[in-house]
Design an enzyme around this catalytic site. Structure first.
Site, PDB file in Angstrom:
ATOM      1  N   THR A 178       0.847  -1.210   0.000  1.00 41.28           N
ATOM      2  CA  THR A 178       0.000   0.000   0.000  1.00 41.28           C
ATOM      3  C   THR A 178       0.873   1.247   0.000  1.00 41.28           C
ATOM      4  OG1 THR A 178      -1.415  -1.265   1.472  1.00 41.28           O
ATOM      5  CG2 THR A 178      -1.923   1.082   1.232  1.00 41.28           C
ATOM      6  N   ASP A 206       2.651  -7.650  10.974  1.00 41.33           N
ATOM      7  CA  ASP A 206       4.031  -8.159  10.936  1.00 41.33           C
ATOM      8  C   ASP A 206       5.039  -7.188  11.547  1.00 41.33           C
ATOM      9  OD1 ASP A 206       2.929 -10.257   9.655  1.00 41.33           O
ATOM     10  OD2 ASP A 206       3.899  -9.945   7.730  1.00 41.33           O
TER      11      ASP A 206
HETATM   12  O1  F6P Z   1       1.195  -9.051   5.885  1.00 42.39           O
HETATM   13  C1  F6P Z   1       0.398  -9.389   6.950  1.00 42.39           C
HETATM   14  C2  F6P Z   1       0.029 -10.842   6.913  1.00 42.39           C
HETATM   15  O2  F6P Z   1      -0.855 -11.065   7.951  1.00 42.39           O
HETATM   16  C3  F6P Z   1       1.228 -11.787   6.972  1.00 42.39           C
HETATM   17  O3  F6P Z   1       1.676 -12.064   8.250  1.00 42.39           O
HETATM   18  C4  F6P Z   1       0.702 -12.994   6.273  1.00 42.39           C
HETATM   19  O4  F6P Z   1       1.727 -13.736   5.705  1.00 42.39           O
HETATM   20  C5  F6P Z   1      -0.144 -12.422   5.216  1.00 42.39           C
HETATM   21  O5  F6P Z   1      -0.627 -11.207   5.709  1.00 42.39           O
HETATM   22  C6  F6P Z   1      -1.234 -13.356   4.768  1.00 42.39           C
HETATM   23  O6  F6P Z   1      -2.234 -12.622   4.128  1.00 42.39           O
HETATM   24  P1  F6P Z   1      -3.204 -13.165   2.989  1.00 42.39           P
HETATM   25  O7  F6P Z   1      -3.441 -14.620   3.232  1.00 42.39           O
HETATM   26  O8  F6P Z   1      -4.424 -12.327   3.147  1.00 42.39           O
HETATM   27  O9  F6P Z   1      -2.519 -12.885   1.697  1.00 42.39           O
END
Ligand code: F6P
Length: 442
Positions: A178, A206
């Protein structure tokens, strides 16, 4: 990493602030534009600048200005939430809407739907008109009122939407993808010489955004993760040679796993992407686990989802998601299989209880401290936008809210440094070897 230079921290402005702030006359304390928040807090980092007769690098202080750039009555603002869910998204939306409305008297706020897709005309998503009534109780719910999505959109088409909708300030709430969008949008706005401010609000469980004390939602995610660790410890102690294995989110950075570990002193192994490990052989993880079981007959292992990917990925066929992130292979079940294999070969009975709280830690509502943080980040984002700042992210650094130029925010991803205090304290707390890489396998 090279030291930041003062010139890198200059925040872009749309123009001179000539409009008296509506906050004047309310006893508001305004921030002086010359006030800076030191980027480095240690004397050894500051020393070279002082010796060269230079002011050390400092972020512009966030907060309300007595004169602002935009006349509030005529202003339309936009809000968009992008990327994965994160506790506190609704709190930030609410904070921005309430601050714009009640503090500045802005009358038109649009919530673009489903991330940057909501700014792309081809998606056809109509924006939501946001008022204090609409956002009244949204902070009590997890997720985002506006919806979200991953992936870039056509930048020119997005700026067209801002122009058509007469948006003067866009608040983009999201993580690294973003914020790269904030950078691209800002560049296009400058190219067209438009008086549009683009302000980022840093979101990700994260906690991997540079020059930010912590991203909102991280504290809540750690708190939820810690509940899984407690369960894992109880399960592990409930069996002879019981192993509680918990997988927590954290794609490239192991901050959630590390902080959850530090918040729960029962963890014996914390595996993160920044500290590679091998499984078999002298000095490998499985041998260390065997030693721990021989001593205490139970163990708790926390693994960040991005850990050990070198053991799992096919380097010739990497796969990526819509945001360009490497699609991770599942380290949790892999470790379960490998632990069982190792101990079965030695005739040692072990019982593994595997817990993967997965999306639960990021889809819950924010805890009280994150809610407070979201409220303040939202307020400071609004103050920055109203004062005509642009191409920046609102941050918190050295105990002060800051304006971080977008180029600085996206230049690097924050990761655990195996030599810094946080990781060293994790090693102290777990007692795990600093290096779990076998020299010989077999
Ligand atoms: O970036 C944040 C986060 O929660 C990471 O820890 C995780 O790997 C990812 O998003 C997973 O997100 P999605 O499954 O929505 O792509």
């Amino acid at each position: 990493m090279p030291l930041l230079q003062p010139s890198e921290l200059v925040v872009s402005r749309l123009g001179t602030c000539r409009v008296p702030s509506p906050l004047q006359g309310r006893g508001e304390t305004f921030v002086d534009d010359t006030c800076g928040i030191l980027a480095y807090a240690t004397t050894d980092a500051i020393q070279p600048f002082l010796q060269a007769g230079q002011m050390p690098p400092a972020f512009e202080a966030a907060g309300p200005r007595s004169e602002i750039f935009f006349a509030p009555e005529a202003l339309t603002c936009g809000i968009v939430t992008c990327g994965g869910l994160c506790p506190g998204l609704n709190d930030v939306i609410r904070s921005i809407v309430l601050t714009l409305t009640y503090n500045y008297g802005v009358q038109r706020i649009l919530g673009f739907r489903y991330g940057y897709a909501g700014l792309a005309p081809r998606s056809g998503y109509e924006p939501l008109v946001l008022t204090p009534e609409v956002v009244d109780t949204i902070h009590e719910q997890g997720g985002t009122l506006l919806g979200s999505s991953r992936g870039p959109q056509d930048i020119s088409a997005m700026v067209d939407t801002l122009v058509i909708r007469n948006v003067g300030i866009l608040f983009a709430i999201g993580g690294d993808g973003t914020l790269r969008g904030v950078e691209a949008l800002s560049r296009e706005v400058v190219r067209r010489n438009l008086p549009i401010s683009i302000i980022g609000v840093p979101k990700t469980i994260d906690n991997d955004i540079a020059w930010l004390w912590r991203s909102f939602g991280f504290a809540t995610a750690v708190e939820e993760g810690a509940k899984a660790l407690e369960a894992a410890h109880n399960e592990a102690r409930g069996a002879w040679n019981g192993i509680g294995l918990v997988k927590l989110m954290g794609r490239h950075s192991g901050f959630i796993a590390a902080s959850a570990t530090l918040s729960n002193s029962d963890v014996n192994f914390c595996l993160v992407p920044e500290a590679p490990f091998t499984l078999d052989g002298d000095g490998g993880f499985l041998q260390a686990l065997e030693r721990r079981l021989a001593q205490k007959h139970h163990a708790v292992v926390v693994v960040a989802e991005g850990a050990g990917q070198d053991l799992l990925q096919d380097p010739d066929h990497p796969e990526y998601d819509a945001s360009g992130n490497l699609r991770l292979k599942d380290i949790g079940p892999f470790l379960c299989r490998e632990i069982n294999r190792y101990f079965a070969a030695r005739g040692t009975e072990v019982t593994i209880k595997y817990i993967d709280p997965s999306y639960i830690i990021r889809s819950v509502p924010a805890n009280a401290l994150d809610s407070e943080y979201c409220m303040l980040l939202g307020q400071h984002a609004v103050h920055a936008g109203m004062a005509g700042r642009t191409a920046m992210v609102v941050g918190f650094w050295n105990q002060h809210y800051t304006h971080v130029p977008i180029a600085v925010a996206v230049a690097q991803r924050l990761q655990l440094d195996p030599h810094d205090q946080t990781w060293q304290r994790v090693l102290d707390a777990t007692g795990q070897p600093a290096l779990m890489v076998a020299e010989t396998v077999g």
